[in-house]
Design an enzyme around this catalytic site. Sequence first.
Site, PDB file in Angstrom:
ATOM      1  N   LYS A 229       0.853  -1.197   0.000  1.00  0.00           N
ATOM      2  CA  LYS A 229       0.000   0.000   0.000  1.00  0.00           C
ATOM      3  C   LYS A 229       0.886   1.243   0.000  1.00  0.00           C
ATOM      4  O   LYS A 229       1.932   1.263   0.671  1.00  0.00           O
ATOM      5  CB  LYS A 229      -0.897  -0.037   1.241  1.00  0.00           C
TER       6      LYS A 229
ATOM      7  N   SER B 299      -9.724   1.813   2.815  1.00  0.00           N
ATOM      8  CA  SER B 299      -8.848   2.534   1.927  1.00  0.00           C
ATOM      9  C   SER B 299      -7.828   1.656   1.191  1.00  0.00           C
ATOM     10  O   SER B 299      -7.268   2.111   0.190  1.00  0.00           O
ATOM     11  CB  SER B 299      -8.098   3.623   2.697  1.00  0.00           C
TER      12      SER B 299
ATOM     13  N   SER C  76      -9.971  -0.486   7.016  1.00  0.00           N
ATOM     14  CA  SER C  76      -9.370  -0.358   5.678  1.00  0.00           C
ATOM     15  C   SER C  76      -8.674  -1.585   5.138  1.00  0.00           C
ATOM     16  O   SER C  76      -8.317  -1.603   3.961  1.00  0.00           O
ATOM     17  CB  SER C  76      -8.386   0.803   5.663  1.00  0.00           C
TER      18      SER C  76
HETATM   19  N1  GLN Z   1     -13.257   4.228   5.995  1.00  0.00           N
HETATM   20  C1  GLN Z   1     -12.655   4.633   7.226  1.00  0.00           C
HETATM   21  C2  GLN Z   1     -12.215   6.065   7.132  1.00  0.00           C
HETATM   22  O1  GLN Z   1     -12.467   6.675   6.149  1.00  0.00           O
HETATM   23  C3  GLN Z   1     -11.534   3.732   7.568  1.00  0.00           C
HETATM   24  C4  GLN Z   1     -10.261   4.103   6.919  1.00  0.00           C
HETATM   25  C5  GLN Z   1      -9.101   3.286   7.366  1.00  0.00           C
HETATM   26  O2  GLN Z   1      -9.244   2.281   8.064  1.00  0.00           O
HETATM   27  N2  GLN Z   1      -7.932   3.757   7.023  1.00  0.00           N
HETATM   28  O3  GLN Z   1     -11.618   6.589   8.031  1.00  0.00           O
END
Ligand code: GLN
Length: 446
Positions: free
Chosen positions: A52, A127, A151
């Site tokens: 990532k 994400s 995410s």
């Molecule tokens: N969708 C969540 C957010 O927007 C989780 C994101 C994540 O775990 N990095 O914060």
Amino acid sequence: ESYRRIKETDPSIRAFITLNEEQAREQAAELDRQLAAGAERGLLFGLPAGIKDNIVTEGLLTTCASRFLSNYNPIYDATVVKKLKSAQSVTVGKLNMDEFAMGGSNENSGFFPTRNPWNTDYVPGGSSGGSAASVAAGQVYFALGSDTGGSIRQPAAYCGIVGLKPTYGLVSRFGLVAFASSLDQIGPLTKNVEDAAYVLQAIAGYDPMDSTSANVDIPDYISALTGDVKGMRIGVPKEYMGQGIDPKVKEAILAALKVFEGLGATWEEVSLPHTEYAVATYYLLASSEASSNLARFDGVRYGVRADNPDNLLDLYRKSRSQGFGPEVKRRIMLGTYALSSGYYDAYYLKAQKVRTLIKRDFDNVFANYDVIIGPTAPTTAFRIGEQIGDPLTMYLNDICTIPVSLAGVPAISVPCGMADGLPIGLQIIGKPFDETTVLRTAHAFE
Ligand code: GLN
């Protein structure tokens, strides 16, 4: 083979931001030479890995999918990247994500959205959407992602693969560009549970470079995969199976629970009563921490610098206005507001207290149950563009993963069927540092 697959599939999926082809070929050739010279194979010998793009890699662009960092070439490797190298996997490239890991669909990438390999009109989740899509499309053998509120698990569910968020502190965060430091954890995205155990084995462990790294013994995750869940007590939170959950997802989870009964486990409905406050608590805390972490991006130290500033303040303002996308700005504003004096007690401090109540919900259930099982997300993947104009609906996709992050406990998402051609994810949540039970349970089900 990995690059052949990427050339074939990436024009439609767009999982990669940066490819590492030349260095990867050199690395692979070097591994072959070492093997020929009689060296032993590492745990992940020769396996192509995607990383990532918020995990720093020496000499390989690390953008966090932000225009701000579009030219950032790190001078060091994250601890997890070092560990992958010593396990002898090969870094294929850097994977797309929501900018600074803020989002759940990859539509917040500063460059382009990644698409779901099962149906390219749909989001891959986020994400870590690039990581999940790349594994699902067979471009890489495994990928690393980061999970702050879901995410790793949510994109794994949307793409029909396995995603593990370890206990907070089990895997070093050194070299992970911080979003919300009290929540961020790195973990594997893989095709199956056994692979997740191998990758976790390679990356887990104490790191003096991360002050929140836990100094615990690392068990043998691979030999924990015995297939035996006889007598296991499973709690199923009623809050995860009620309002808002797609009936087809619920049906798939109930069918999975039948499988566990067949394997000799028992399940009962339990309650995590503070679940309804989790999303609000998370967005307050995560945004507050983000506003503080992202203060380092000033146009001086990292990334892109705005042209022709009038003075120093104007340089900060111009660089930040041009560099950050809309979701990142929204969170910085929310977080700065919540942390400002006069509001701190009412918002940030209050949210910290609610976080403790949420953690206690899990402690209470784990006093009587070995694992907690429910859906990873209330629905399957949604269409690209469907929720982008509505941040609140987008935030609610994480209702089943956020409480787990706030409590810091480990959880895995494993595929459990399909609805309308899109995968459904089953979430298995464990006690702190009990990844062996989480993996064993997931492996028995798979
Ligand atoms: N969708 C969540 C957010 O927007 C989780 C994101 C994540 O775990 N990095 O914060």
